[in-house]
Design a protein around this motif. Structure first.
Motif, PDB file in Angstrom:
ATOM      1  N   UNK A   1      61.435  57.862  37.155  1.00 38.17           N
ATOM      2  CA  UNK A   1      61.150  57.044  38.329  1.00 38.17           C
ATOM      3  C   UNK A   1      59.942  56.142  38.104  1.00 38.17           C
ATOM      4  N   UNK A   2      58.962  56.604  37.330  1.00 41.25           N
ATOM      5  CA  UNK A   2      57.793  55.770  37.016  1.00 41.25           C
ATOM      6  C   UNK A   2      58.212  54.539  36.231  1.00 41.25           C
ATOM      7  N   UNK A   3      59.206  54.719  35.368  1.00 41.69           N
ATOM      8  CA  UNK A   3      59.659  53.624  34.507  1.00 41.69           C
ATOM      9  C   UNK A   3      60.863  52.885  35.076  1.00 41.69           C
ATOM     10  N   UNK A   4      61.207  53.159  36.315  1.00 39.48           N
ATOM     11  CA  UNK A   4      62.384  52.548  36.937  1.00 39.48           C
ATOM     12  C   UNK A   4      62.168  51.050  37.107  1.00 39.48           C
ATOM     13  N   UNK A   5      63.111  50.297  36.594  1.00 37.97           N
ATOM     14  CA  UNK A   5      63.026  48.838  36.751  1.00 37.97           C
ATOM     15  C   UNK A   5      64.068  48.333  37.734  1.00 37.97           C
ATOM     16  N   UNK A   6      64.689  49.273  38.455  1.00 38.21           N
ATOM     17  CA  UNK A   6      65.631  48.890  39.493  1.00 38.21           C
ATOM     18  C   UNK A   6      67.044  48.629  39.016  1.00 38.21           C
ATOM     19  N   UNK A   7      67.301  48.837  37.745  1.00 37.70           N
ATOM     20  CA  UNK A   7      68.641  48.618  37.210  1.00 37.70           C
ATOM     21  C   UNK A   7      69.302  49.981  37.047  1.00 37.70           C
ATOM     22  N   UNK A   8      70.455  50.137  37.659  1.00 39.18           N
ATOM     23  CA  UNK A   8      71.177  51.396  37.539  1.00 39.18           C
ATOM     24  C   UNK A   8      72.582  51.141  37.015  1.00 39.18           C
ATOM     25  N   UNK A   9      73.174  52.202  36.497  1.00 33.40           N
ATOM     26  CA  UNK A   9      74.537  52.128  35.987  1.00 33.40           C
ATOM     27  C   UNK A   9      75.319  53.237  36.662  1.00 33.40           C
ATOM     28  N   UNK A  10      76.477  52.923  37.175  1.00 34.82           N
ATOM     29  CA  UNK A  10      77.300  53.927  37.835  1.00 34.82           C
ATOM     30  C   UNK A  10      77.835  54.920  36.813  1.00 34.82           C
ATOM     31  N   UNK A  11      78.259  56.055  37.304  1.00 32.80           N
ATOM     32  CA  UNK A  11      78.854  57.084  36.461  1.00 32.80           C
ATOM     33  C   UNK A  11      80.082  56.520  35.741  1.00 32.80           C
ATOM     34  N   UNK A  12      80.894  55.845  36.475  1.00 35.06           N
ATOM     35  CA  UNK A  12      82.107  55.270  35.901  1.00 35.06           C
ATOM     36  C   UNK A  12      81.783  54.267  34.797  1.00 35.06           C
ATOM     37  N   UNK A  13      80.768  53.432  35.033  1.00 36.86           N
ATOM     38  CA  UNK A  13      80.373  52.441  34.026  1.00 36.86           C
ATOM     39  C   UNK A  13      79.841  53.124  32.774  1.00 36.86           C
ATOM     40  N   UNK A  14      79.065  54.200  32.940  1.00 41.85           N
ATOM     41  CA  UNK A  14      78.529  54.913  31.790  1.00 41.85           C
ATOM     42  C   UNK A  14      79.659  55.568  30.984  1.00 41.85           C
ATOM     43  N   UNK A  15      80.641  56.127  31.680  1.00 35.88           N
ATOM     44  CA  UNK A  15      81.800  56.689  30.976  1.00 35.88           C
ATOM     45  C   UNK A  15      82.515  55.602  30.173  1.00 35.88           C
TER      46      UNK A  15
ATOM     47  N   UNK B   1      63.305  75.556  34.449  1.00 31.91           N
ATOM     48  CA  UNK B   1      64.277  74.480  34.257  1.00 31.91           C
ATOM     49  C   UNK B   1      64.150  73.436  35.367  1.00 31.91           C
ATOM     50  N   UNK B   2      63.972  73.883  36.593  1.00 29.91           N
ATOM     51  CA  UNK B   2      63.800  72.935  37.702  1.00 29.91           C
ATOM     52  C   UNK B   2      62.524  72.115  37.526  1.00 29.91           C
ATOM     53  N   UNK B   3      61.462  72.746  37.040  1.00 27.75           N
ATOM     54  CA  UNK B   3      60.210  72.021  36.807  1.00 27.75           C
ATOM     55  C   UNK B   3      60.393  70.976  35.706  1.00 27.75           C
ATOM     56  N   UNK B   4      61.126  71.338  34.655  1.00 29.37           N
ATOM     57  CA  UNK B   4      61.388  70.372  33.581  1.00 29.37           C
ATOM     58  C   UNK B   4      62.203  69.197  34.100  1.00 29.37           C
ATOM     59  N   UNK B   5      63.231  69.495  34.901  1.00 32.29           N
ATOM     60  CA  UNK B   5      64.048  68.415  35.464  1.00 32.29           C
ATOM     61  C   UNK B   5      63.225  67.532  36.398  1.00 32.29           C
ATOM     62  N   UNK B   6      62.376  68.150  37.210  1.00 34.05           N
ATOM     63  CA  UNK B   6      61.525  67.380  38.113  1.00 34.05           C
ATOM     64  C   UNK B   6      60.596  66.462  37.319  1.00 34.05           C
ATOM     65  N   UNK B   7      60.039  66.995  36.232  1.00 33.55           N
ATOM     66  CA  UNK B   7      59.160  66.194  35.383  1.00 33.55           C
ATOM     67  C   UNK B   7      59.918  65.021  34.775  1.00 33.55           C
ATOM     68  N   UNK B   8      61.129  65.282  34.308  1.00 39.07           N
ATOM     69  CA  UNK B   8      61.953  64.224  33.731  1.00 39.07           C
ATOM     70  C   UNK B   8      62.281  63.166  34.775  1.00 39.07           C
ATOM     71  N   UNK B   9      62.663  63.614  35.965  1.00 37.18           N
ATOM     72  CA  UNK B   9      62.980  62.682  37.048  1.00 37.18           C
ATOM     73  C   UNK B   9      61.754  61.845  37.407  1.00 37.18           C
ATOM     74  N   UNK B  10      60.595  62.505  37.531  1.00 35.23           N
ATOM     75  CA  UNK B  10      59.364  61.790  37.876  1.00 35.23           C
ATOM     76  C   UNK B  10      59.029  60.737  36.838  1.00 35.23           C
ATOM     77  N   UNK B  11      59.173  61.102  35.563  1.00 36.00           N
ATOM     78  CA  UNK B  11      58.877  60.149  34.491  1.00 36.00           C
ATOM     79  C   UNK B  11      59.852  58.974  34.532  1.00 36.00           C
TER      80      UNK B  11
END
Length: 112
Positions: free
Chosen positions: A76-90, A64-74
């Motif tokens: 991060x590769x596609x990160x365009x610098x735009x993030x949304x806060x937890x509150x905004x997503x809710x 599970x940790x390896x899957x999460x790491x893979x997801x995070x890595x992918x």
């Protein structure tokens, strides 16, 4: 608990199925508890792997940790610098934070 399987200790991990037929199951289970893993062989081919429950949980957690790491890595590769806060997503999903407290967590996961 589990020694890494190497060519040197691989032979020690093999258990012929005939040992079960001879009533040695309890002894085999003791060996599994001691080493963490045994490979059951039938007709000179691996048939199954015996693991302690602790080792099985460790392996599932590592996977599970390896899957999460893979997801995070992918991501991060596609990160365009735009993030949304937890509150905004809710807010965008029309979710009230307190509603999340009532959802049972599977597998003992707690995000607090």
């Amino acid at each position: 608990m589990l020694k890494s399987l190497t060519v040197g200790n691989l032979l020690d991990s093999l258990i012929p199925i005939t040992r079960f037929n001879r009533g040695e199951a309890n002894k085999i289970f003791d060996e599994v508890r001691e080493t963490g893993c045994k490979v059951v062989v039938k007709n000179n081919a691996p048939t199954c792997v015996l693991l302690t429950p602790e080792r099985y949980r460790e392996m599932v957690d590592e996977l599970e940790e390896a899957r999460l790491y893979s997801l995070i890595s992918e991501r991060l590769k596609n990160d365009i610098g735009v993030t949304v806060s937890h509150e905004e997503m809710l807010r965008r999903c029309d979710i009230i934070s307190e509603e999340l407290d009532d959802i049972p967590m599977e597998y003992g996961v707690d995000f607090e």
